[in-house]
Design an enzyme around this catalytic site. Structure first.
Site, short mmCIF file in Angstrom:
data_model
loop_
_atom_site.label_atom_id
_atom_site.label_comp_id
_atom_site.label_asym_id
_atom_site.label_seq_id
_atom_site.Cartn_x
_atom_site.Cartn_y
_atom_site.Cartn_z
N ASP A 53 17.77 -9.42 16.76
CA ASP A 53 18.20 -10.72 17.27
C ASP A 53 19.60 -10.65 17.87
OD1 ASP A 53 15.83 -11.57 16.29
OD2 ASP A 53 16.64 -13.03 14.87
N SER B 70 9.83 -27.44 19.97
CA SER B 70 8.41 -27.23 19.66
C SER B 70 7.99 -25.80 19.92
CB SER B 70 7.54 -28.20 20.46
OG SER B 70 7.63 -27.92 21.84
N ALA C 254 11.15 -10.10 14.16
CA ALA C 254 11.47 -9.12 13.13
C ALA C 254 10.92 -7.74 13.48
CB ALA C 254 10.90 -9.58 11.79
N GLY D 98 9.26 -24.69 15.10
CA GLY D 98 8.91 -26.10 15.00
C GLY D 98 7.42 -26.29 14.76
N HIS E 101 -19.90 -5.31 13.26
CA HIS E 101 -20.53 -6.61 13.42
C HIS E 101 -20.95 -7.15 12.07
CE1 HIS E 101 -22.88 -9.83 15.17
NE2 HIS E 101 -23.86 -9.49 14.35
N GLY F 42 26.14 -7.80 4.04
CA GLY F 42 27.11 -8.76 3.53
C GLY F 42 26.47 -9.89 2.75
#
Lengths: 470, 571
Positions: free
Chosen positions: B403, B262, B411, B266, B539, B113
């Protein structure tokens, strides 16, 4: 972390038993009765760690600690780690200050179980200083007292500033100035520089205190004194009150001056001098003196007009990496006042007409004498003038106040026998000026051409009153 | 985001590969190729194969549509379907599901949408990474001490706000077009409009002012995501009181900004704003900053990311009322004590950013048509993301990911859930292990984590009766980190010493977000410490921080060890 630290945070009795000194045995007995004061030890944060550096104390002496709360940050050979408290109580005494190093297992602080035992723990921290900690600081309470004693010494200035400050820090939404509105960084700086925010006037949006206000407040006192290396005017009153054979500690203000004087050594300065003929200026002064114009205002005006043509001389170097070109030309003029010095600032001296400038100057001097100057009236200068001419000084050298780019020392205007280019000898009034500048931003040629411009303005001073004649 | 970006950019290349292989195509049917190396090609081919088959099916779609339209009974599921799978919402979750569905040979449509890419790409992870990239570079250039230590001399660093804002916006549009193209190229139908469930296996969609279209699908995935959550009492004007949606446009850099909350959002914005010269005040309802992070990591992060910066904070307070700046007055924030509810303070700042979390975007989804009640806006689902109705029964063929279900608002979690759902509807049972999903906060340095925090692990251990151990390594001991002069950092491993199971890994330090995957993959695949500690790391690399972490763990000798390679391989 817990499994490493559990061992390091033992009740003091058990560790004291480890100490092979007989004196400590006696203490351990007396402690066993109470056993409520525990030592906080330098923990072993890694298998290779032998000593640790205290990065910061997250609690201060007297603070209440709950179990699991972080007390101190320790830097080991590998990482910075928080050390947590495994007991409830009060942080009674810090034995190794921030930055200090202590071997693993040595006591770095004392923890009292109740508030009543704090004093006892403090006493203990002083007596047990030799036990194992590398750098034990036990002078804390004493230092505090000294500080408190120092405060009344500067009280007259501080209190008068405070009343002014509160009045002008009125913030639209701060309940008539009852609350202090300061930005996060300003608050941090105030804590670091030990500036009381209540005495700082905010110049930020809506009168908020911002970082530069705090910096200015901290530097204010010293900027003033920096302008004049020695002032006969203050010597006299001080002399009367001096008790010979005593050592008098600096007041807070003098301490700040001292710091800033030392700090000024980090700025690479150089000096350029110039001799300026003042006959025309003197004539002008005579003419408009009756209208309330002062010589200081004339000099400030002339300097400001010259600066307008040489913005680099009005700049400063804040970070060692850049020019800060100031948007306005604010001439600070050093004034000796009772017990010190202050630099009232003639703001926008290039734009304000000479009559207004003179009135402003009178007002500033009156305020300075009454110690009623507000910070923005003495710490916003972009260029400083220091004039010792009235004392007959013919030439001198000024120290550059930190945070500005240049200062000009002005000597007395005196009649001199001058040989002119056409071979004639005549009398002229001449004064010597000497500019000290920060060579990071202002170069020799900059000062030379600035001084040329200044001389031209002073020797032909019609511009000083131009357009403002009423 | 990494996986998405790489997929998105991989698609054009695979098309190119397809062009050169075109003649061979009719013979090969590579849809189910699972070789890692051929995955890109598999994508490209399946796209083409799919577009062929969709052409064949096209007629049947028109047919079925007529049937369903004539039936006009929303309560009965249709007999045949327009699509195998319809996804409502083209965010990262929907995109991930769509790509996997195509790979599995499903005829797929996605309804959007707004704009393709959803929050992550347009108003979240993607543009914020652009801003954080700028803040990281500013921080480096501004750190005179750091530069000097490296022997570098840089003159004063400055920035152009509009240039920074453009960078964020350009990145978002680039990723958005990549996402759109990748789906188009694979033959996913992108249907424009708001999608609503009208009945079992039936969805309508349409733009405002246009007639709705009704489509049917064998399975439906709801992936409508979330919007910034704004607590009541806070008036958002989009200029001085803003949410992350506005902040990412970087229309201004206020002198002083209060950040309410926080958490990740934030914290990341505090990193951006302070690098660009703002001062920040955090307002946190809980007693500690950075709730949700492992406490030890949180403390270290506070010492590095908060204390030395131009940031102060109020904890244990609620912002009950925030009024935008107007008529020359600043933004005012009224604070009350979180526990006693007594008024505590009033702040006056130049701007306030509301970062108090995100609320599911599930209004108007038509869930009432199928007897589903949201819980605080979230769509209830089981462990397989199948939607649960008001009576506690599973709704057949309806799933919700990302969500909108609130299981893990990230995500890549949405994408993983989408892939899991596609696996199930194509006949392979799959339950996603959420404890193997890593999370990252892109501050400088970064914070990343996977699995349980130490307190969570200890709580679980107490309940289930096992022992927990913790191992830690420091970035100060890592050569690469020291070469970069970025030795500040800590990696922490929480594990079971009895069997070597990894319970959680938390990293704070340079490139922590990229380092976490070794641990998250180990958790996902069930690799034990006694096995992974033999894996070799180049390394000197930052990955040796984890190598050292695994090696420093003390797993009991009795723990069994897999022998993955029984025969030595000669090279």
């Amino acid at each position: 972390m817990a499994h490493i630290l559990q061992t390091s945070f033992l009740p003091s009795t058990s560790t004291l038993r480890r100490a092979p000194i007989s004196a400590s045995k006696r203490r351990s007995q007396s402690l066993r009765v109470k056993a409520k004061i525990r030592e906080i030890f330098m923990p072993a944060l890694s298998s290779t760690m032998t000593e640790g550096k205290i990065v910061s104390w997250m609690k201060s002496e007297g603070d209440k600690l709950s179990k699991g709360e972080s007390v101190v940050v320790v830097e080991s050979d590998k990482a910075d780690m928080d050390v947590e408290s495994f007991h409830e109580g009060f942080l009674a005494a810090i034995m190794v200050e921030e930055g200090g190093v202590a071997p693993v297992g040595s006591a770095i602080a004392l923890l009292a179980e109740t508030e009543d035992e704090i004093a006892e723990a403090k006493a203990k921290s002083q007596s047990s200083s030799g036990i194992g900690s590398a750098q034990v600081v036990k002078e804390k309470p004493k230092q505090k007292e000294e500080l408190e004693q120092a405060v009344p010494a500067v009280a007259p200035t501080a209190s008068s500033t405070k009343t002014v400050a509160l009045g002008s820090a009125v913030h639209p939404a701060s309940e008539g100035g009852k609350r202090i509105v300061a930005s996060p960084y300003a608050k941090k700086l105030a804590k670091e520089l030990k500036v009381d925010l209540g005495t700082v006037v905010g110049t930020g949006p809506l009168g908020r205190i911002v970082a530069k206000d705090v910096e200015a407040a901290a530097a204010a006192a010293s900027v003033v004194a920096a302008a004049l290396p020695a002032s006969p005017a203050i010597a006299a009153p001080v002399a009367s009150g001096i008790e010979l054979g005593t050592v008098v500690p600096f007041t807070t203000m003098q301490g700040a001056v001292s710091r800033n004087m030392v700090q000024s050594l980090s700025v690479p300065t150089f000096r350029v001098g110039y001799t300026i003929t003042t006959n025309a200026l003197d004539a002008l002064y005579k003419k408009i003196k009756s209208k309330g114009v002062t010589m200081t205002a004339l000099l400030a005006k002339a300097t400001a007009l010259a600066l307008a043509q040489h913005p680099v001389v009005n700049s400063c170097c804040r970070d060692g990496n850049s020019f800060t070109y100031n948007s306005s030309i604010n001439i600070a003029v050093a004034v000796a006042i009772d017990g010190g010095l202050i630099t009232p600032v003639l703001q926008d001296a290039d734009k304000v007409d000479i009559y207004t400038l003179s009135r402003k100057w009178k007002e500033l001097v009156d305020k300075a004498r009454a110690k009623q100057l507000q910070p923005h009236e003495y710490n916003t200068g972009t260029f400083t003038l220091s004039n010792l001419g009235m004392f007959g000084v013919d030439r001198f050298d000024a120290i550059l106040p930190p945070g500005t780019g240049a200062i000009m020392a002005v000597g007395a205007s005196q009649p001199a026998v001058v040989a002119s280019k056409d071979g004639r000898i005549g009398m002229k009034n001449q004064m010597q000026v000497n500019v000290t500048a920060d060579h990071r931003v202002i170069y020799g040629a900059d000062l030379a051409s600035f001084l040329q411009t200044l001389a031209k303005i002073i020797e032909d001073p019609k511009d000083l009153t131009l357009g403002h004649e009423r | 985001m990494h996986s998405i970006c790489s997929q998105a950019t991989a698609v054009p290349r695979s098309n190119f590969a397809f062009d050169s292989h075109a003649p061979a195509l009719p013979i090969s049917k590579p849809i189910n190729l699972r070789f890692c190396g051929l995955r890109k090609e598999a994508f490209g081919f399946s796209g083409l194969t799919h577009s062929c088959s969709s052409r064949v099916r096209f007629t049947s779609r028109g047919h079925s549509k007529r049937i369903s339209a004539s039936a006009e009974n929303n309560g009965t599921p249709p007999k045949s379907f327009d699509y195998d799978l319809i996804i409502i919402g083209a965010g990262v979750g929907g995109h991930g599901a769509a790509l996997h569905a195509v790979e599995k040979g499903l005829k797929t449509a996605i309804i959007e949408g707004d704009v393709v890419g959803g929050t992550c790409v347009n108003r979240g992870c993607v543009p914020s990474k652009a801003l954080l990239a700028v803040s990281g570079k500013m921080r480096e250039l501004q750190s005179e001490h750091h530069m000097k230590a490296l022997g570098l001399q840089v003159s004063a660093a400055g920035y152009d706000r509009q240039g920074v804002a453009d960078h964020a916006n350009n990145l978002a549009s680039k990723i958005r077009s990549n996402l759109t193209n990748s789906m188009k190229a694979l033959g996913v139908d992108i249907l424009t409009g708001f999608g609503t469930v009208v009945g079992p296996q039936k969805v309508k969609y349409g733009k405002v002012g246009f007639p709705d279209n009704i489509v049917t699908a064998k399975d439906i995935i709801i992936a409508t995501g979330s919007v910034p959550f704004v607590p009541k009492g806070i008036e958002v004007d989009g200029k001085t009181v803003i949410t992350s949606d506005h902040a990412l446009k970087l229309e201004s850099v206020p002198d002083w900004i209060a950040i309410v909350g926080s958490g990740y959002i934030g914290l990341e914005f505090s990193d951006v704003y302070t690098a660009l010269g703002s001062e920040v005040t955090f307002i946190e309802a809980l007693d500690q900053l950075m709730p949700g992070f492992d406490p030890e990591i949180g403390k270290l992060a506070q010492r590095v990311l908060i204390n030395p910066r131009k940031i102060d904070y109020h904890t244990g307070v609620f912002a009950t009322k925030i009024t935008p700046a107007k008529d020359g007055k600043p933004v005012t924030i009224e604070l009350i004590d979180a526990k006693t509810k007594e008024p505590k303070d009033t702040l006056e700042v130049d701007a306030a950013l509301i970062a108090t979390g995100r609320a599911p975007f599930t209004n108007g989804l038509g869930l009432e048509n199928i007897n589903v009640e949201t819980q605080r806006g979230f769509v209830p689902v089981d462990e397989r993301m199948q939607v649960i109705d008001a009576n506690g029964n599973l709704v057949p063929h309806l799933y919700c990911i990302g969500d909108a279900n609130g299981k893990m608002m990230l995500a890549h979690a949405a994408s993983a859930q989408g892939i899991s759902v596609v696996e199930q509807v194509t006949g392979r049972d799959h339950v996603l292990n959420h404890l193997s999903i890593p999370a990252a906060c892109f501050t400088h340095p970064e914070i990343s984590m996977v699995g349980l925090t130490e307190p969570q692990a200890r709580e679980k251990a107490e309940k289930e009766g096992f022992e927990v151990s913790v191992a830690k390594t420091s970035f100060k001991a890592n050569t690469k980190a020291l070469a970069e002069n970025e030795g500040e950092g800590l990696a922490k491993l929480i594990y079971r010493p009895d069997n070597g199971e990894i319970l959680g890994v938390h990293i704070f330090g340079l490139h922590a977000a990229d380092l976490i995957h070794e641990a998250s993959n180990a958790i996902a695949l069930g690799t034990r410490i006694q096995d992974i500690k033999f894996a070799v790391h180049a390394h000197p690399t930052l990955s040796e921080v984890l190598d050292e972490l695994f090696k420093s763990a003390k797993v009991k000798a009795t723990a069994s060890s897999h022998v993955p390679v029984s025969e030595p391989v000669a090279v």
